[in-house]
Scaffold this motif. Structure first.
Motif, PDB file in Angstrom:
ATOM      1  N   UNK A 125       0.815  -1.214   0.000  1.00 49.18           N
ATOM      2  CA  UNK A 125       0.000   0.000   0.000  1.00 49.18           C
ATOM      3  C   UNK A 125       0.848   1.262   0.000  1.00 49.18           C
ATOM      4  N   UNK A 126       0.315   2.284  -0.618  1.00 43.61           N
ATOM      5  CA  UNK A 126       0.883   3.627  -0.554  1.00 43.61           C
ATOM      6  C   UNK A 126      -0.187   4.539   0.022  1.00 43.61           C
ATOM      7  N   UNK A 142      -6.450  11.068  -7.507  1.00 38.72           N
ATOM      8  CA  UNK A 142      -7.459  10.183  -8.119  1.00 38.72           C
ATOM      9  C   UNK A 142      -7.006   9.735  -9.504  1.00 38.72           C
ATOM     10  N   UNK A 143      -6.390  10.656 -10.262  1.00 39.55           N
ATOM     11  CA  UNK A 143      -5.923  10.270 -11.606  1.00 39.55           C
ATOM     12  C   UNK A 143      -4.823   9.210 -11.523  1.00 39.55           C
ATOM     13  N   UNK A 144      -4.080   9.228 -10.419  1.00 41.26           N
ATOM     14  CA  UNK A 144      -3.006   8.234 -10.252  1.00 41.26           C
ATOM     15  C   UNK A 144      -3.548   6.889  -9.768  1.00 41.26           C
ATOM     16  N   UNK A 145      -4.798   6.862  -9.353  1.00 34.56           N
ATOM     17  CA  UNK A 145      -5.397   5.599  -8.902  1.00 34.56           C
ATOM     18  C   UNK A 145      -5.627   5.519  -7.404  1.00 34.56           C
ATOM     19  N   UNK A 146      -5.267   6.589  -6.670  1.00 32.79           N
ATOM     20  CA  UNK A 146      -5.526   6.586  -5.228  1.00 32.79           C
ATOM     21  C   UNK A 146      -7.025   6.708  -4.989  1.00 32.79           C
ATOM     22  N   UNK A 164      -3.425   3.604  -2.281  1.00 31.69           N
ATOM     23  CA  UNK A 164      -3.297   2.897  -3.564  1.00 31.69           C
ATOM     24  C   UNK A 164      -2.484   1.644  -3.281  1.00 31.69           C
ATOM     25  N   UNK A 165      -2.980   0.501  -3.718  1.00 29.17           N
ATOM     26  CA  UNK A 165      -2.243  -0.743  -3.515  1.00 29.17           C
ATOM     27  C   UNK A 165      -1.567  -1.145  -4.813  1.00 29.17           C
TER      28      UNK A 165
END
Ligand SMILES: CC(C)(COP(=O)(O)OP(=O)(O)OC[C@H]1O[C@@H](n2cnc3c(N)ncnc32)[C@H](O)[C@@H]1OP(=O)(O)O)[C@@H](O)C(=O)NCCC(=O)NCCS
Length: 167
Positions: A125-126, A142-146, A164-165
């Motif tokens: 996880x991050x 959000x655009x990065x996937x978080x 983000x995992x």
């Protein structure tokens, strides 16, 4: 420079000693440090640069300079640092750009490229810690996937936690 990540407009690479003066100046700059608890003193800024370099010696996606290829200028940073929250150690992803380099998609472009680099060596996880009022940062995360996880208080400041995992 084997660890450098190149995109169409940017170079993301570990800090080098010649970057010190630029970051020491930026860490003391009100605009660059928007949404940070405070600007740093000269001494704290030097220590922050040393810390950034230290983290990057062990983590290939530590917070590191983003260079605008067209100008050769360091325009910001992206990547992770260690943080402990409620007794748990996290890798916290953060980004910060100089005002004149904002609004061009640089934070997303640089961070997405470094995240791809991270996926090669890291699973887990991050965390991202974002001021609820910081619309641009939430948009980038959000655009990065978080994804939004929870709201908490850190050092008296309300903040949103995103995770983000990396599989
Ligand atoms: C947050 C920051 C890194 C974003 O950098 P950037 O290069 O401008 O980001 P990008 O251009 O990749 O993306 C910004 C996004 O936010 C959107 N945005 C801009 N202003 C916004 C606002 N007030 N509310 C919501 N979204 C906004 C942009 O439209 C863009 O989304 P889009 O690509 O879908 O249009 C930059 O603004 C910055 O350095 N801010 C000060 C430091 C900081 O806040 N760091 C994060 C701490 S958690």
């Amino acid at each position: 420079m084997t660890d450098a990540v190149t995109t169409a407009r940017l170079l993301v690479r570990p800090p080098e000693e010649p970057d010190r003066a630029r970051f020491v100046e930026l860490f003391q700059d009100e605009e660059f440090m928007a949404f940070a608890p405070s600007v740093l003193t000269a001494e704290q800024a030097e220590a922050r640069f040393d810390h950034m370099a230290d983290v990057c010696r062990t983590i290939p996606f530590g917070k590191q300079p983003v260079v605008e290829r067209a100008t050769g200028r360091v325009v910001g940073y992206t990547g992770v640092d260690h943080i402990e929250i409620d007794g748990r150690d996290w890798l916290e992803w953060g980004y910060r750009f100089v005002p004149e380099a904002r609004g061009h998609g640089y934070a997303t472009e640089a961070s997405a490229a470094l995240l791809e680099h991270a996926r090669r060596t890291y699973t887990g996880e991050l965390l991202a810690i974002i001021d609820p009022e910081n619309g641009p940062s939430k948009r980038v995360a959000r655009k990065l996937g978080f994804a939004f996880w929870t709201q908490t208080t850190i050092d008296g400041d309300r903040c949103d936690l995103y995770t983000l995992t990396l599989e």
